[in-house]
Design an enzyme around this catalytic site. Sequence first.
Site, PDB file in Angstrom:
ATOM      1  N   GLU A 154       0.821  -1.205   0.000  1.00 39.11           N
ATOM      2  CA  GLU A 154       0.000   0.000   0.000  1.00 39.11           C
ATOM      3  C   GLU A 154       0.862   1.266   0.000  1.00 39.11           C
ATOM      4  O   GLU A 154       0.549   2.246  -0.669  1.00 39.11           O
ATOM      5  CB  GLU A 154      -0.922   0.013   1.223  1.00 39.11           C
ATOM      6  CG  GLU A 154      -2.105  -0.915   1.117  1.00 39.11           C
ATOM      7  CD  GLU A 154      -3.025  -0.520  -0.015  1.00 39.11           C
ATOM      8  OE1 GLU A 154      -3.934   0.298   0.198  1.00 39.11           O
ATOM      9  OE2 GLU A 154      -2.831  -1.043  -1.140  1.00 39.11           O
ATOM     10  N   THR A 207      -5.659   8.168  -5.781  1.00 39.58           N
ATOM     11  CA  THR A 207      -5.647   8.114  -4.322  1.00 39.58           C
ATOM     12  C   THR A 207      -4.729   9.161  -3.710  1.00 39.58           C
ATOM     13  O   THR A 207      -5.078   9.813  -2.727  1.00 39.58           O
ATOM     14  CB  THR A 207      -5.226   6.711  -3.859  1.00 39.58           C
ATOM     15  OG1 THR A 207      -6.141   5.752  -4.395  1.00 39.58           O
ATOM     16  CG2 THR A 207      -5.240   6.619  -2.343  1.00 39.58           C
TER      17      THR A 207
END
Length: 333
Positions: A154, A207
């Site tokens: 991530e 994101t």
Amino acid sequence: MENNIQEEKIPSAISPLSGNQGASGTIHVFAPATVANVVCGFDVLGFAVNEPGDEVIMRVTNKPGITISKITGDDGRLPLDPAKNTVSVSVQHYLQSVGRTDIGLDIELHKKMPIGSGLGSSSASTVAGLFAIKTLLGDDADPVNLLPFAMKGEEMACGHGHADNVAPALFGGFVLVRSYEPLDIIRLPHPKDLYCAIIFPDVDVPTREARQIIRKNIQMKDAVTQWGNIAGLVSGLFMNDIDLIGRSMKDILVEPVRSMLIPDFYKMREMAMELGAVSFGISGSGPSVFAFARDEGTAHRITQKLQQHLTAINIGSNTYVSTINDKGPKVIG
């Protein structure tokens, strides 16, 4: 249900596997998409769904090291270089921790969900890869040991190693990240008849950019409102109280800013609530939105009507309807 994943089970390094735990053959793994934040729980709440998800095919090879031979469904956007792909990087960190950098692996990644959808695309891929290598090696350690490696993926994907996508993708179910330092993950119960309707508009909301527009400073009265809603949502999950879940899923901190990146967000929320939704909000950083519904029929009506609305304003979309996935990754094929 095991509700608490204790922090002490997450070591900084995993004990090396014994020499008789070799690896051979091929494995095909599916890992699910996830809905992070769940409206009011920024970076601390998430749940897994049955569809969509990503698939990894992993083969043991004779030459030490990791190669990525194929990626499908990404429109050429993801790197085949194993030093730059979240799946291979996470697997490499895991192999180093268990002392098995001697083995060779070939990876195929099949994206079965949109990239940049707000549905944990990178998390699903990473978790599928980690679950595949753990299974190939016959590693029967607690799956929680994989979480730090998934968070490394991530960090590479979006610049921030949060767990609200990778934890539910790895463990399944509804997850609370009680703390990041030290890492403390709690699995929450949830109503079994709660359906999730997901609509992914074909617009781009990266994101990294979506995180940058969030307010850095908030007023105390807003914080009090927000943590009251988080406590209400968690209480509703434990009490099996869908009404309490619905009225607690309100966000006054992040949604007002991120909603500006999603066309007709408030119109879609109005439509969903009129169609019987329990709640409505942004999935992760967006642009996907989701609604909770009390039954499958209502969930399908919501996705159909919202998709029709988006089509009318010349925006394509994908839709999904699912219960909450309590199983996480699985071997398929």
